[in-house]
Design a protein around this motif. Structure first.
Motif, PDB file in Angstrom:
ATOM      1  N   SER A   1     -45.404  39.660  28.738  1.00  0.00           N
ATOM      2  CA  SER A   1     -45.840  39.076  30.016  1.00  0.00           C
ATOM      3  C   SER A   1     -46.115  40.172  31.042  1.00  0.00           C
TER       4      SER A   1
ATOM      5  N   THR B   1     -40.509  33.420  28.023  1.00  0.00           N
ATOM      6  CA  THR B   1     -41.725  32.672  27.712  1.00  0.00           C
ATOM      7  C   THR B   1     -41.435  31.749  26.537  1.00  0.00           C
TER       8      THR B   1
ATOM      9  N   ASP C   1     -50.292  34.409  26.071  1.00  0.00           N
ATOM     10  CA  ASP C   1     -48.916  34.920  26.089  1.00  0.00           C
ATOM     11  C   ASP C   1     -48.051  33.991  25.239  1.00  0.00           C
TER      12      ASP C   1
HETATM   13 MG    MG Z   1     -42.789  36.648  28.305  1.00  0.00          MG
END
Ligand code: MG
Ligand code: GTP
Length: 210
Positions: free
Chosen positions: A37, A58, A81
């Motif tokens: 990220s 994430t 992502d």
């Molecule tokens: Mg991440």
């Protein structure tokens, strides 16, 4: 690279949430906390992806629509992502859920060959590894799996600012030997490698067969 816009399209929890439009996608894959990220934010020079010192931040597939300045070799595409492997808050069952989501994503055809209206997956993949920890078994296993998918793939070694110049080139060489492919050292913190990474991304997205 001049980025005109970078916006979260959506967070996908299942294949049905993936894009169905023909923009190419480049996926960021790597161990939890490796800096996926952060690298996306450094590339687009804005904070679009959420980062955290605690691994497992994430948890969904986050799709960012990127618009480059007119005249760039590719004007619009998705940076994707993905959840990290090797860690999941909630233990083994949610780790399996992440893996299932990642596998569903990679089972979807890329925009270049997908049929109209079906959920689309990655045109190309960047595997991120931590430059300080060459040859981690999880990374080798993920690398073998990604290579078996037959989509264009490159390896990026993150957090290069954490090593001295001499240690950096030694680690990059060790990574190259263990994954059998060149690695590009980058740092979201210092900005090292960002232009080379942009060149690589544009090349991977424009070289795809149409
Ligand atoms: Mg991440
Ligand atoms: P998950 O979403 O949990 O899979 O993690 P991630 O791979 O997205 O990692 P993230 O970008 O959230 O970064 C994890 C930690 O590493 C954060 O504390 C970041 O500040 C730090 N970090 C990321 N990139 C760099 C870098 O280039 N240099 C340094 N020194 N720290 C970094």
């Amino acid at each position: 690279m001049k980025v005109l816009a970078a916006d979260l399209l959506r967070s996908a929890a299942r294949a049905a949430d993936l894009p169905r439009d023909p923009l190419p996608q480049i996926a960021f894959v790597g161990r939890s906390n490796v800096g996926k990220s952060s690298l996306i934010n450094a590339l687009v020079k804005r904070t679009v992806a959420r980062t955290s010192a605690a691994p497992g931040k994430t948890r969904l597939i986050n799709l960012f629509v990127i618009t480059l300045a007119p005249g760039a070799p590719i004007e619009r595409f998705y940076l994707v992502d993905l959840p990290g492997y090797g860690y999941a808050r909630g233990g083994a069952p949610s780790q399996e859920a992440f893996e299932a989501l990642t596998q569903e994503y990679f089972a979807c055809p890329p925009a270049e060959t997908g049929a109209r209206g079906e959920p689309l997956g990655p045109t190309a993949v960047l595997q991120l590894v931590d430059i300080r920890h060459p040859g981690l078994p999880q990374d080798i296993a993920a690398g073998d799996w990604l290579a078996s998918l037959g989509r264009p793939r490159a390896v990026i070694a993150t957090k290069s600012d954490k090593l001295s110049r001499a240690e950096r080139s030694r680690a990059a060489q060790t990574w190259k030997n263990s994954l059998n492919t060149p690695v590009l050292p980058v740092s979201a913190a210092s900005g090292e490698g960002m232009e080379d990474l942009w060149t690589l991304i544009v090349r991977m997205l424009t070289a795809a067969p149409r």
